[in-house]
Design an enzyme around this catalytic site. Sequence first.
Site, short mmCIF file in Angstrom:
data_model
loop_
_atom_site.label_atom_id
_atom_site.label_comp_id
_atom_site.label_asym_id
_atom_site.label_seq_id
_atom_site.Cartn_x
_atom_site.Cartn_y
_atom_site.Cartn_z
N ASP A 89 1.23 -1.92 0.17
CA ASP A 89 -0.32 -0.10 0.00
C ASP A 89 1.51 1.26 0.13
O ASP A 89 2.46 1.07 -0.08
CB ASP A 89 -1.08 0.15 1.29
CG ASP A 89 -1.67 0.55 1.19
OD1 ASP A 89 -2.29 1.68 -0.13
OD2 ASP A 89 -3.03 1.25 1.85
N PHE A 90 0.48 2.71 -0.38
CA PHE A 90 1.44 3.70 -0.75
C PHE A 90 2.25 4.48 0.73
O PHE A 90 1.91 4.21 1.58
CB PHE A 90 0.17 4.49 -0.32
CG PHE A 90 0.81 6.19 -0.76
CD1 PHE A 90 0.15 6.64 -1.82
CD2 PHE A 90 1.15 6.98 -0.09
CE1 PHE A 90 0.82 7.83 -2.68
CE2 PHE A 90 1.85 8.46 -0.82
CZ PHE A 90 1.44 8.95 -1.77
#
Length: 741
Positions: free
Chosen positions: A284-285
């Site tokens: 994820d980011f």
Amino acid sequence: MKNTARLLACLAVLLCVSAADAQEPQPSPRVTALLQAMTLEEKAGQLNLLSGHNAVTGPYATPDVESAIKQGTVGGLFNVYGAAYTRNLQELTLAHSRLKIPLLLGFDVLHGYRTIFPTPLAQAASFNPELIEQAERAAAREAAAAGVNWVYAPMLDVARDPRWGRMVEGAGESPWYAALIAQARVKGLQGETLSDPAHVLACAKHFAGNGAVEGGRDYSATDLSLRALRDQELPPFKAAAQSGIGCFMAAFNAPDGTPGITNRFLLDDVLRKEWGFHGLVVSDFGAMLELPVHGVAQDLSDSASKALLAGTDMDMQARAFVAHLPQLVTTGRVSSDALDRAVTRVLMMKEKLGLFDDPFARSDVEREATVIEHPDHLALSRQLAEESTVLLKNKDGILPLDPHAPQRIALIGPLSDAKADTMGPWPAHGDPAHVVTLRAAMQKSLKNFAFASGGHIEQASDQEMAKAVATARRSDVVILALGERATMSGEAASRAQPDLPGRQRELLLKITALGKPVIVVLLAGRPIIDPVLYDKAMAVLLAWQPGSQGGDALKRILWGEAEPLGHLPVTIPRQVGQIPITHDRRPTGRPATPDNKPYTTGYSDLSLTPQYPFGFGLSYAPFSLDTPTVSLQGDANKPDALVIETPVHNQGKRRSTTLVQVYTRQDVAAVSQPEKQLRGFARITLERGASGVAKINIPLESLIYHDGAGTAHAPAGTLTIMAGLNAQETQQVKITLPPAR
Ligand code: BGC
């Protein structure tokens, strides 16, 4: 000493060897040749995923992203879209990078690309997986024509806490239902083959346990038993893997103290080995930046090594892989095999998407112009909004309104004409200017109605409130559009008190005090916990965030051209203190009694029942059910399914539709089972006064459950089968399965 050294050496080997799967598919000669030609920097570059978005008005790549493309040190970009623009990006790669490897181009397309559909939670309320699949096809068609080849959807986290804003992105509280929706979404987004330029690579997120965040606080910790993980969180992810999804996104959080990107158990034991997944795992980011904050890595280099070795293939936005993997391999902390394995997965995915054969197939300016907001897509969005809207209350059958009655209508409230808030929190490339609000829809077809906003969602002046009340006073019926700002749900949007924000409750009270019929149209990304609202309004239509055609859908429902077909995919609590409250509550040895006997479970100051139970949704005609019958299907000694038949009666004066739901429970099991769990449903339409039978098949395989050690158990013994029009009011029947042979 010697032994210790040997032990340490063994440990070092173990740690630098990645989570491996012996049965990974063999790469093609093209991929093998590329791999052989690549430098360490180019390999790490393929695992580097950067945001190309840096402007509010449109996408563009920052200069450093452009130079990374030219140097071959970026494998994919996200937040990039638009046929002409994505074509330029691929051209840049082909013209300037040494190995000319096309880019993965990703975007968060959660409920439509340009045609915005109702939010995923709203869509789930339709209980119409076929329609959801069609919406995903349309979303894929639009996104793909704009050059997007990878979407960060579906969001498969099971959500059981309305405080958690990301509930809006998923299918609600039932793991079984979330799994069904997962299959529909994967099929719709990916199509039959990934090389089809009308489709995109889908990515199941956030793996796993993201929806179980403590206190409903986004990004916070989770702590899940193996049983809860297996029975509550994993079913939709497993369904996505079995449907052939090509990508998984590892969650930020840690179901057992080990964050998603370093969680070997989840990424390797479960996902790759148990489920046979051969696709791509992306972080994820910026998740690698967070490992030191979690306290499970020393620094970014340590994060990179731990994440790669656990099975994470691509690094979104942290630049940890690109910065550190070459050196980690050179110094032997990460084996070159581990690096090659991840690079091979990225290259194979690009090959599957057809990017090597034609990197421009999806970036098609002409196709983009025709498919974007195609009338069929808009019609689909409106239909889905109609099927997602839940009628929670309809005192004295005030709805639908009579189009011929000479009534003065007032439309009031901050959500009556709020374009962005009608779309919802993940509007992708949606354009607020193209949104049909309720006010706009009413203006199209009603000659006369009065309007007052009553102020903004979170604040209203005394004058705005007074004007709204005066407008209501001059009318016969008030439609009051209340709820949340779109960005009050979604990522980083947890609310400790998910009630009506600002002065909206005060507005409702002032207007209901006039004694006129008040119909509340509720726009929100989650269940709104506000008992006064449900008490005072004469009717409540929960529209969620109904997407770009939402206003038209609502107008049609209000005046009876369409029926609200939605049923709740989540329980609505009476008060925050009841959370967690779901239809599949675990049993207790001291169940609640109607007279609240002492020393039984419950609260001394509040009922145990919710405001509205899971599965609830009124129709424009009342329905009733008789006790269901149940039989076994298949071999008498070894049946494979239950068949439940429930007689249904339309007690009303018009043709109407309802949703029959079946819940089950194994009476005596290896570990105690939830009181009831949704296992099947059927929509049934009946003419006025007519009766019919809803027939629902439940494969026995779908009743498998897990114990505390994570071991699976097949259903056995006596099952209670409950049929109802919601989870609370059910009629039951029992059946005993033949002993296993
Ligand atoms: C979210 C993901 C999303 C990613 C890229 C993250 O903050 O958790 O769901 O796909 O950003 O936009």
